[in-house]
Write an enzyme that holds these catalytic residues in place. Structure first.
Site: not given
Ligand code: NAP
Length: 304
Positions: A52, A96, A119
């Site tokens: 990422k 994460q 997200d």
């Protein structure tokens, strides 16, 4: 002949558009910024975060990786999230997953500023998705919708079946398909006659985490198949079951493991189009994370 829906190519396309948008913003004095929060030393999580961060660099997006020890408490991590919420150089906050077991994951995700929730896991964004209001959408389902759109797969009026009801994939994907006027059925581990329900589908999406579970008896001839599953298998007999006689078996022997989705490769002959694993849905997730970061940078400034 069935068509391969090439997620790698579509993700490349999306990323080049994002790079152009990031360059435009830079001309206005703004560089979108992503904070990637990594707790502990889970090797898979470390690889995801590294990818990422690297993709941010490629697209001209600022990124900051924050590593915290595995023993960090929920309260300490909440403090860090609050600092990022108030950091003007950060537009997107990515936590994460999975977090270590002592952390209350829901509290952490709920603490992320909804405007920086790239997200799309915050309840405010989940509510916006349910109500079909603008907001940040979860990356994997958003990537699937983008793939279907760019590959000109008609969704409206189609029977769509989604196997899996997770908050990250199954549920938001079902809602996005519904908003595009598909007739949607969501299946899960308690669904009775799963193959029978799946055979109704013009569009069958598998998001279960079960290697090769979806076999040809699940699939209507000519359906479109979206395989979200990513499963690594390292057992040779199991690999033989799926890949005997194919180049993927050579791959297995060279590496000692191989990736497979939730769909058995025998299904590919029955359908009109399918996403392969790897190279299908996977690459779109990072591309949509980048898209969400740029969108968050604009939303936060009141630009739409
Ligand atoms: P998850 O949270 O474990 O959810 C799995 C879902 O599948 C659950 O709803 C479960 O039903 C259902 N399920 C499991 N076994 C089943 C069975 N035998 N019959 C019917 N339904 C069954 O997983 P997830 O996070 O949604 O991820 C699913 C897969 O997608 C995993 O392989 C994951 O690695 C992959 N994934 C890929 C990407 C990507 O970028 N390509 C992103 C995210 C996830 P219940 O609810 O009844 O338990």
């Amino acid at each position: 002949m069935s068509r391969i829906l090439d997620g790698t190519a579509v993700s490349r396309q999306i990323k080049s558009e994002i790079a152009a948008r990031a360059a435009n913003l830079k001309r206005r004095g703004i560089q979108p910024g992503l904070a990637a929060v990594l707790v502990g030393d889970n090797p898979a999580s470390a690889v995801y975060v590294k990818n990422k961060v690297q993709t941010c660099a490629e697209l001209g997006i600022y990124s900051r990786r924050l590593d915290f020890p595995v023993a960090i408490s929920t309260a300490e991590l909440l403090d860090q999230i609050r600092i990022l919420n108030h950091d003007d150089g950060i537009d997107g906050i990515l936590v994460q997953l999975p977090l270590p077991s002592q952390i209350e994951t829901r509290l952490i995700l709920d603490a992320v500023d909804p405007q920086k929730d790239v997200d799309g896991f915050h309840p405010e964004n989940v509510g916006r998705l349910c109500a079909n209001l603008p907001g940040l959408r979860p990356c994997t389902p958003a990537g699937i919708m983008e793939l279907l759109k760019r590959e000109r797969i008609e969704v409206r009026g189609k029977e769509a079946v989604v196997i899996g009801r997770s908050d990250i994939v199954g549920k938001p994907l079902a809602l996005l398909l519904l908003h595009e006027s598909a007739t949607v059925t969501i299946c899960h581990s308690k669904t009775v006659d799963l193959p029978g329900v799946c055979r109704r589908a013009d569009l069958l999406c598998a998001a279960m985490g079960r290697p090769g579970f979806v076999t040809p008896d699940f699939v209507k001839s000519g359906a479109v198949l979206v395989d979200v599953g990513i499963n690594r298998i390292s057992d040779e007999l199991q690999a033989e079951k799926f890949f005997a006689g194919s180049a993927r078996m050579d791959n297995f022997r060279a590496r000692g493991s191989v990736l497979i989705g939730d769909v058995h490769p025998q299904c590919y002959a029955v359908v009109s189009a399918y996403t392969p694993v790897p190279g299908g849905v996977g690459p779109l997730t990072i591309a949509m994370l980048m898209a969400n970061t740029v969108q968050a940078a604009m939303l936060r400034r009141g630009w739409f």
